[in-house]
Motif scaffolding. Structure first.
Motif, PDB file in Angstrom:
ATOM      1  N   UNK A   1       0.715  75.493 -69.743  1.00 58.22           N
ATOM      2  CA  UNK A   1       1.163  74.238 -68.571  1.00 58.22           C
ATOM      3  C   UNK A   1       2.693  74.472 -68.748  1.00 58.22           C
ATOM      4  N   UNK A   2       3.126  74.064 -67.674  1.00 54.88           N
ATOM      5  CA  UNK A   2       4.337  74.043 -66.800  1.00 54.88           C
ATOM      6  C   UNK A   2       5.154  72.650 -66.941  1.00 54.88           C
ATOM      7  N   UNK A   3       6.430  72.882 -67.230  1.00 56.08           N
ATOM      8  CA  UNK A   3       7.187  71.431 -66.932  1.00 56.08           C
ATOM      9  C   UNK A   3       8.380  71.436 -67.419  1.00 56.08           C
ATOM     10  N   UNK A   4       8.485  70.668 -66.222  1.00 54.38           N
ATOM     11  CA  UNK A   4       9.971  71.001 -65.311  1.00 54.38           C
ATOM     12  C   UNK A   4      11.091  70.425 -66.431  1.00 54.38           C
ATOM     13  N   UNK A   5      12.426  70.646 -66.651  1.00 55.36           N
ATOM     14  CA  UNK A   5      13.013  69.903 -67.924  1.00 55.36           C
ATOM     15  C   UNK A   5      13.439  68.423 -67.812  1.00 55.36           C
ATOM     16  N   UNK A   6      13.045  68.264 -66.375  1.00 48.72           N
ATOM     17  CA  UNK A   6      13.326  66.760 -66.470  1.00 48.72           C
ATOM     18  C   UNK A   6      12.598  65.926 -66.756  1.00 48.72           C
ATOM     19  N   UNK A   7      11.186  66.542 -66.606  1.00 45.64           N
ATOM     20  CA  UNK A   7      10.192  65.220 -67.125  1.00 45.64           C
ATOM     21  C   UNK A   7      10.383  64.287 -68.020  1.00 45.64           C
TER      22      UNK A   7
ATOM     23  N   UNK B   1      21.146  64.838 -63.122  1.00 43.35           N
ATOM     24  CA  UNK B   1      19.123  63.735 -62.382  1.00 43.35           C
ATOM     25  C   UNK B   1      18.353  64.156 -61.074  1.00 43.35           C
ATOM     26  N   UNK B   2      19.601  65.113 -60.498  1.00 41.82           N
ATOM     27  CA  UNK B   2      19.174  65.097 -58.820  1.00 41.82           C
ATOM     28  C   UNK B   2      18.433  66.085 -58.430  1.00 41.82           C
ATOM     29  N   UNK B   3      18.151  67.742 -59.714  1.00 42.32           N
ATOM     30  CA  UNK B   3      17.636  68.762 -59.490  1.00 42.32           C
ATOM     31  C   UNK B   3      16.286  68.494 -59.097  1.00 42.32           C
TER      32      UNK B   3
ATOM     33  N   UNK C   1      27.828  65.723 -59.232  1.00 38.47           N
ATOM     34  CA  UNK C   1      26.288  65.340 -59.417  1.00 38.47           C
ATOM     35  C   UNK C   1      25.903  66.351 -57.967  1.00 38.47           C
ATOM     36  N   UNK C   2      25.689  67.750 -58.841  1.00 40.76           N
ATOM     37  CA  UNK C   2      24.531  68.210 -57.794  1.00 40.76           C
ATOM     38  C   UNK C   2      23.513  68.255 -57.358  1.00 40.76           C
ATOM     39  N   UNK C   3      22.529  69.418 -56.444  1.00 40.50           N
ATOM     40  CA  UNK C   3      21.952  68.735 -55.956  1.00 40.50           C
ATOM     41  C   UNK C   3      20.858  70.186 -56.177  1.00 40.50           C
ATOM     42  N   UNK C   4      21.431  71.277 -56.788  1.00 39.12           N
ATOM     43  CA  UNK C   4      20.782  72.567 -56.675  1.00 39.12           C
ATOM     44  C   UNK C   4      20.970  72.564 -58.434  1.00 39.12           C
ATOM     45  N   UNK C   5      20.039  73.605 -59.043  1.00 42.12           N
ATOM     46  CA  UNK C   5      20.232  74.760 -59.408  1.00 42.12           C
ATOM     47  C   UNK C   5      21.773  75.483 -59.881  1.00 42.12           C
ATOM     48  N   UNK C   6      21.438  76.098 -58.956  1.00 41.04           N
ATOM     49  CA  UNK C   6      22.656  76.773 -59.115  1.00 41.04           C
ATOM     50  C   UNK C   6      23.701  76.317 -58.811  1.00 41.04           C
ATOM     51  N   UNK C   7      23.913  75.391 -58.189  1.00 42.35           N
ATOM     52  CA  UNK C   7      25.149  74.332 -58.038  1.00 42.35           C
ATOM     53  C   UNK C   7      25.490  73.819 -59.782  1.00 42.35           C
TER      54      UNK C   7
ATOM     55  N   UNK D   1      29.761  69.329 -69.926  1.00 44.96           N
ATOM     56  CA  UNK D   1      28.348  69.427 -70.310  1.00 44.96           C
ATOM     57  C   UNK D   1      27.190  69.000 -69.176  1.00 44.96           C
ATOM     58  N   UNK D   2      25.918  68.891 -69.522  1.00 47.38           N
ATOM     59  CA  UNK D   2      25.241  68.369 -69.327  1.00 47.38           C
ATOM     60  C   UNK D   2      24.814  67.626 -68.883  1.00 47.38           C
ATOM     61  N   UNK D   3      24.375  66.411 -68.273  1.00 47.85           N
ATOM     62  CA  UNK D   3      24.016  65.202 -68.462  1.00 47.85           C
ATOM     63  C   UNK D   3      22.500  64.281 -67.600  1.00 47.85           C
TER      64      UNK D   3
END
Length: 327
Positions: A66-72, A52-54, A8-14, A26-28
């Protein structure tokens, strides 16, 4: 369900790094269908990378897009004031796409990547080239009433289930993607892959690449847009045919048109030729019928889903006629 490693990383690069070190990872995110597929052993990841922490939950506008984050979540985006005011077709597609409970959980990135609802893909006891390359396609000679008539091949006739993707495709949306080689932008028209002989390759994503944002062009003020979804029941159900459309009508002439269909293709299906036929045309039965014919051009039916061709044409005409009547 088999055991798997978990990160469960905290950063996108992580997150990207966690994925790229393991080919079977796989991503969750919301997991609204992924967990079910894992329980049925349709998906068997050896590592889950929980994203989910990103920091991908923001929505903002630069005036043109409109720019939308993928976790919206689907629900958050449907309720955004800019979507309500400038992108009614997207709002309607989101609200028709799932129950309220699922809309609160499902993310926009995950919605674009959701897997087909084909019963042969979701049942490991029957053959499916999408699930197991080379196994065969049970739907070809099996139950295929709800399957695709556009973009099919001898290896797969499964439909793509997303409603939101159809609206986003009509709008000309793009996705920002981050991978180990950096960031790139992929138009949604180039994002999905036709099945051909490799139906297991569904998108342009390389292993480890992560959708970070969606960029959605805003319709001009005064544009008329909507989403029509034809289904077997009015409650939560996937489309037999759907239409996302937008028209700009000035002085009795169509000055701009956007059109995409869903429930009919192996991928969300934009129809540039139909849009060309509508531009500079007078809104009416003749123009709309020509656009509908163009939208279903090349459709190939199996014995039990031929009705979808006429249904798709009628849906296109109905959607365009409804927009033309708006004051």
């Amino acid at each position: 369900m088999r055991s798997f490693a978990y990160a469960r990383p905290d950063t996108i690069d992580g997150a990207v790094a966690e994925m790229t070190v393991e080919p079977g990872a796989a991503y969750l995110a919301g997991g609204t269908t992924q967990v079910d597929l894992m329980k049925d052993e349709v998906l068997r990841p050896v590592r889950l990378v929980d994203i989910t922490r990103l920091p991908l939950r923001e929505v903002w506008s630069d005036g043109d897009a409109l720019v939308v984050g993928a976790l919206v979540s689907m629900e958050e985006l449907a309720g955004h004031p800019v979507v309500a005011e400038r992108l009614p077709l997207l709002r309607e597609a989101l609200l028709m796409g799932a129950t309220p409970q699922l809309r609160h959980m499902a993310t926009m990135g995950g919605n674009l990547l959701q897997r087909t609802r084909c019963r042969y893909f979701r049942d490991p006891s029957v053959p499916c080239n999408k699930r197991e390359p080379g196994a065969g396609c049970g739907a070809l000679d099996g139950f295929h009433r709800t399957h695709a008539v556009l973009g099919t091949s001898a290896h797969c006739i499964a439909t793509h289930p997303s409603d939101a993707a159809v609206a986003l495709l009509a709008l000309g949306a793009e996705v920002r993607v981050r991978g180990r080689d950096g960031e790139r932008v992929v138009p949604l028209t180039e994002f999905y892959r036709l099945p051909g002989s490799t139906p297991h390759v569904e998108t342009a994503l390389e292993h480890g690449e992560l959708i970070t944002h969606l960029e959605i062009p805003l319709l001009p003020r005064g544009a008329r847009s909507g989403y029509l979804k034809v289904r077997d029941r009015a409650s939560y159900e996937f489309a037999l045919a759907s239409v996302a459309a937008a028209l700009v009508i000035e002085d009795g002439t169509i000055r701009r048109a956007h059109l995409a269909v869903g429930g009919l293709g192996t991928v969300p299906w934009r129809v540039p030729r139909a849009e060309e036929l509508l531009w500079d045309a007078a809104p009416g039965e003749e123009a709309f019928a020509a656009a509908a014919d163009a939208a279903l051009a090349g459709a190939v039916a199996r014995p039990d889903n031929g009705f979808k061709i006429d249904l798709g044409r009628r849906a296109v005409v109905r959607m365009l006629s409804t927009l033309a009547k708006e004051s």
